[in-house]
Write an enzyme that holds these catalytic residues in place. Structure first.
Site, short mmCIF file in Angstrom:
data_model
loop_
_atom_site.label_atom_id
_atom_site.label_comp_id
_atom_site.label_asym_id
_atom_site.label_seq_id
_atom_site.Cartn_x
_atom_site.Cartn_y
_atom_site.Cartn_z
N LYS A 14 0.82 -1.22 0.00
CA LYS A 14 0.00 0.00 0.00
C LYS A 14 0.85 1.27 0.00
O LYS A 14 0.36 2.35 -0.33
CB LYS A 14 -0.91 0.00 1.24
CG LYS A 14 -1.89 -1.17 1.28
CD LYS A 14 -2.64 -1.18 2.62
CE LYS A 14 -3.50 -2.42 2.74
NZ LYS A 14 -4.13 -2.52 4.09
N PHE A 56 12.92 -5.17 3.68
CA PHE A 56 13.95 -5.90 4.44
C PHE A 56 13.33 -6.68 5.59
O PHE A 56 13.62 -7.87 5.79
CB PHE A 56 14.99 -4.88 4.94
CG PHE A 56 15.82 -5.32 6.11
CD1 PHE A 56 16.59 -6.47 6.06
CD2 PHE A 56 15.84 -4.56 7.28
CE1 PHE A 56 17.37 -6.87 7.14
CE2 PHE A 56 16.61 -4.94 8.37
CZ PHE A 56 17.37 -6.10 8.30
N ASP A 61 11.32 -11.63 8.03
CA ASP A 61 10.27 -12.19 8.89
C ASP A 61 9.67 -13.45 8.27
O ASP A 61 9.37 -14.42 8.98
CB ASP A 61 9.15 -11.16 9.11
CG ASP A 61 9.58 -10.03 10.03
OD1 ASP A 61 10.75 -10.04 10.46
OD2 ASP A 61 8.75 -9.14 10.32
N ASP A 65 9.40 -16.90 10.17
CA ASP A 65 8.08 -17.43 10.49
C ASP A 65 7.69 -18.63 9.63
O ASP A 65 6.59 -19.17 9.79
CB ASP A 65 7.02 -16.34 10.31
CG ASP A 65 7.19 -15.19 11.29
OD1 ASP A 65 7.88 -15.38 12.30
OD2 ASP A 65 6.63 -14.10 11.03
N ARG A 70 3.02 -13.92 0.66
CA ARG A 70 3.09 -12.51 1.03
C ARG A 70 2.46 -11.72 -0.11
O ARG A 70 2.85 -11.86 -1.26
CB ARG A 70 4.56 -12.09 1.24
CG ARG A 70 4.79 -10.60 1.39
CD ARG A 70 4.30 -10.08 2.72
NE ARG A 70 5.01 -10.64 3.86
CZ ARG A 70 4.73 -10.31 5.13
NH1 ARG A 70 3.76 -9.45 5.38
NH2 ARG A 70 5.41 -10.85 6.12
N ASP A 132 8.54 -10.86 19.97
CA ASP A 132 7.42 -11.58 19.35
C ASP A 132 7.78 -13.04 19.11
O ASP A 132 7.01 -13.96 19.43
CB ASP A 132 7.06 -10.89 18.02
CG ASP A 132 5.73 -11.36 17.46
OD1 ASP A 132 4.93 -11.97 18.22
OD2 ASP A 132 5.46 -11.12 16.28
N LYS A 158 7.92 -3.24 17.35
CA LYS A 158 7.89 -3.92 16.06
C LYS A 158 7.15 -3.13 14.99
O LYS A 158 7.44 -3.25 13.80
CB LYS A 158 7.26 -5.31 16.21
CG LYS A 158 7.30 -6.15 14.94
CD LYS A 158 6.72 -7.54 15.17
CE LYS A 158 6.73 -8.35 13.87
NZ LYS A 158 6.21 -9.71 14.05
N PHE A 197 -3.47 1.26 16.35
CA PHE A 197 -3.55 0.68 15.01
C PHE A 197 -3.41 -0.83 15.06
O PHE A 197 -4.15 -1.57 14.41
CB PHE A 197 -2.47 1.29 14.11
CG PHE A 197 -2.33 0.62 12.78
CD1 PHE A 197 -3.16 0.95 11.72
CD2 PHE A 197 -1.35 -0.36 12.57
CE1 PHE A 197 -3.03 0.34 10.48
CE2 PHE A 197 -1.22 -0.97 11.34
CZ PHE A 197 -2.06 -0.63 10.28
N ASP A 201 -5.96 -3.74 14.14
CA ASP A 201 -5.61 -4.77 13.17
C ASP A 201 -5.95 -6.16 13.72
O ASP A 201 -6.49 -7.01 13.00
CB ASP A 201 -4.12 -4.68 12.85
CG ASP A 201 -3.80 -5.15 11.45
OD1 ASP A 201 -4.40 -4.65 10.49
OD2 ASP A 201 -2.94 -6.04 11.32
N ASP A 202 -5.65 -6.38 15.00
CA ASP A 202 -5.94 -7.66 15.63
C ASP A 202 -7.45 -7.90 15.72
O ASP A 202 -7.93 -9.02 15.53
CB ASP A 202 -5.34 -7.71 17.04
CG ASP A 202 -3.81 -7.70 17.02
OD1 ASP A 202 -3.22 -7.85 15.92
OD2 ASP A 202 -3.22 -7.53 18.09
#
Length: 313
Positions: A14, A56, A61, A65, A70, A132, A158, A197, A201-202
């Site tokens: 975005k 990056f 990540d 993970d 993505r 995290d 983060k 924010f 988002d969660d």
């Protein structure tokens, strides 16, 4: 750096973080920037540096993970003939920031300040990522590891620093208005805004319509230390906690559905909506108190808040 890595990992998002440098510069200088002008090019370049930083982080990540996709495509490390070369590509995406800074801003008085700002925010983000990873590994579900304090630390370090504070701090340095007072004011408003924010988002991950959100939420199955699970843990009875322990953090749609059902039982939707109004009221109070005497403007923060308040995706 392979051009494929740049195209694959930097373009396609975005670009909210990058555009925020341009928007903030425009507000602070009180002028509409012509995309063909040098006045637009330079803040846009700073914005692309944040997008390089984001790329990056995402490439790195996704490897950590073991993510599969993505932005609707395979993660870079899973792309044909890439594999663990992606680690080096991630380093090169980060290094490109400093190549561009040196080439285009070395003569500016704020050059070293911007270099140090990128280094500092990068380190802060990596600290948040580490917390995290240690708090919520996908292969070891332990709800005792979770707490709202850990959620807040992870979110601030983060996400909030590089997504909210960095674009405004860069714009302030660029126009020569990065006084200690202005930077502190920006920090004191934008860090809580970043926390809001992420909580939002969660919430959307579990409660939003996936067709509107544009993706299927995975926080429950991925064992995320989210705002919702931490609020739930504060409210559950022993029997309800057992439901969470048996079903949270598993790659199983039926178990995920049981967690969501419990979220509804606990009235977390209504709780979030009340919390959101309280948080936004507090942010607006802070914005109203901004001292504009040193070049900072309330409109900068209003613009950020307008983008995220009551968003659905």
């Amino acid at each position: 750096m392979p051009i494929q890595s740049l195209d694959y990992n930097t373009v396609g998002g975005k670009c909210n973080r990058g555009m925020s440098v341009i928007d903030t510069t425009s507000i602070l200088t009180n002028q509409s920037l012509d995309p063909k002008s040098e006045d637009y090019f330079r803040p846009a370049l700073l914005g692309w540096m944040i997008e390089l930083l984001q790329a990056f982080f995402l490439v790195s990540d996704d490897i950590m993970d073991s993510s599969k996709t993505r932005r609707g495509s395979p993660c870079w490390y899973l792309a044909p003939k890439v594999g663990m070369i992606a680690i080096n590509d991630a380093f090169m995406l980060e290094a490109a920031i400093y190549v561009l800074l040196k080439k285009h801003f070395r003569q500016e008085k704020s050059y070293i300040d911007m270099v140090e700002l990128f280094h500092e925010v990068t380190f802060q983000t990596e600290c948040g990522q580490l917390c995290d990873l240690l708090t919520a590994p996908e292969d070891d579900v332990n709800l005792d590891n979770f707490s709202l304090d850990k959620f807040t630390f992870i979110v601030i370090y983060k996400t909030a620093y590089y997504s909210f504070y960095l674009p405004v701090a860069l714009a302030l340095h660029y126009i020569g208005a990065a006084t200690p007072k202005n930077l502190q004011t920006a920090h004191d408003i934008l860090i809580p805004m970043g926390e809001y924010f992420q909580a939002q988002d969660d919430f959307l991950d579990a409660f939003a319509d996936p067709t509107v959100l544009g993706k299927i939420g995975t926080d429950i199955q991925d064992n995320k230390c989210s705002w919702l699970i931490n609020q739930a843990l504060k409210k559950v009875s022993p029997e309800q906690r057992k439901v969470l322990e048996d079903n949270y953090g598993h790659k199983d749609a039926q178990k995920e559905a049981k967690v969501k059902e419990l979220y509804h039982e606990l009235k977390l939707k209504e709780f979030y909506e009340q919390w959101e109004e309280e948080r936004v009221a507090d942010l607006r109070k802070k914005i109203e108190g901004v001292d504009e005497s040193e070049g900072l403007k309330k409109d900068v923060f209003e613009a950020f808040l307008k983008k995220i308040y009551k968003r659905s995706k």
